[in-house]
Design an enzyme around this catalytic site. Structure first.
Site, PDB file in Angstrom:
ATOM      1  N   PHE A  69      14.194 -23.519 -18.234  1.00  0.00           N
ATOM      2  CA  PHE A  69      14.690 -22.439 -17.367  1.00  0.00           C
ATOM      3  C   PHE A  69      13.538 -21.549 -16.903  1.00  0.00           C
ATOM      4  CE2 PHE A  69      18.244 -23.864 -19.841  1.00  0.00           C
ATOM      5  CZ  PHE A  69      19.256 -23.969 -18.905  1.00  0.00           C
ATOM      6  N   HIS A  70      12.522 -22.188 -16.373  1.00  0.00           N
ATOM      7  CA  HIS A  70      11.407 -21.434 -15.816  1.00  0.00           C
ATOM      8  C   HIS A  70      10.635 -22.321 -14.846  1.00  0.00           C
ATOM      9  CE1 HIS A  70       9.513 -23.342 -19.458  1.00  0.00           C
ATOM     10  NE2 HIS A  70       8.635 -23.682 -18.526  1.00  0.00           N
ATOM     11  N   SER A  71       9.757 -21.661 -14.102  1.00  0.00           N
ATOM     12  CA  SER A  71       8.773 -22.355 -13.276  1.00  0.00           C
ATOM     13  C   SER A  71       7.409 -21.815 -13.676  1.00  0.00           C
ATOM     14  CB  SER A  71       9.045 -22.059 -11.799  1.00  0.00           C
ATOM     15  OG  SER A  71       7.919 -22.389 -11.011  1.00  0.00           O
TER      16      SER A  71
END
Ligand code: TYD
Length: 148
Positions: A57-59
């Site tokens: 749940f990230h970039s």
């Protein structure tokens, strides 16, 4: 759902590593620059993950990574504001390259699955975008594009 070898997303692609397979088993070696587009500064692995517990749940803003399921099966959801794809990792000789500015979620870890990650830089929390709205805004800034 895309299997390894069949992915079509911005800043993502598959990398097939050579499998030195013989009667004794399989061996995969990964070298820069022959097999990888970046020098490895960090390696980490994720295991003992419950099938119901998604992660990621990230970039990343700049980080490049290659993800491999060295055991078991793992699904990776890759997203940009314009595309989304789910890739299933299950072959330890196939890596998933994920470049900058791609949102990722890892889920459906099978029993005993191990996700190995090769990374182009040391751990840096400032390189993370952990909120999807912030990610979309940064994407629009980087690519000077309206987000649909
Ligand atoms: P986190 O980013 O939450 O993992 P995931 O992407 O799988 O959701 O990281 C979990 C913890 O591990 C967090 O406290 C940061 C730490 N960590 C490091 O210290 N070094 C690393 O290289 C990574 C990836 C995480």
């Amino acid at each position: 759902m895309a299997l390894e070898g069949d992915i079509n997303m911005q800043n993502c692609r598959n990398i097939d590593f050579k499998n030195h397979s013989d009667g004794r088993g399989d061996l995969v070696a990964i070298e820069h620059p022959k097999d990888l587009p970046f020098e490895i500064k960090r390696v980490y692995y994720i295991y003992n993950v419950n099938a119901e517990t998604p992660r990621g749940f990230h970039s990343h803003k700049d980080l490049e990574q290659v993800l491999l399921a060295v055991n078991g099966e793992i699904k990776i959801r890759l997203k940009t504001p314009n595309e989304e794809e789910i890739v299933q990792l299950s072959d330890p000789s196939k890596g998933l390259y994920v470049g900058p500015m791609v949102w990722r979620e890892m889920f459906d870890f099978s029993d005993h699955a191990v996700l190995l990650v090769l990374a182009s830089h040391e751990y840096d929390e400032n390189d993370y975008l952990r909120n999807y709205d912030d990610y979309e805004k940064e994407y629009a800034k980087v690519y000077k594009r309206e987000v649909k």
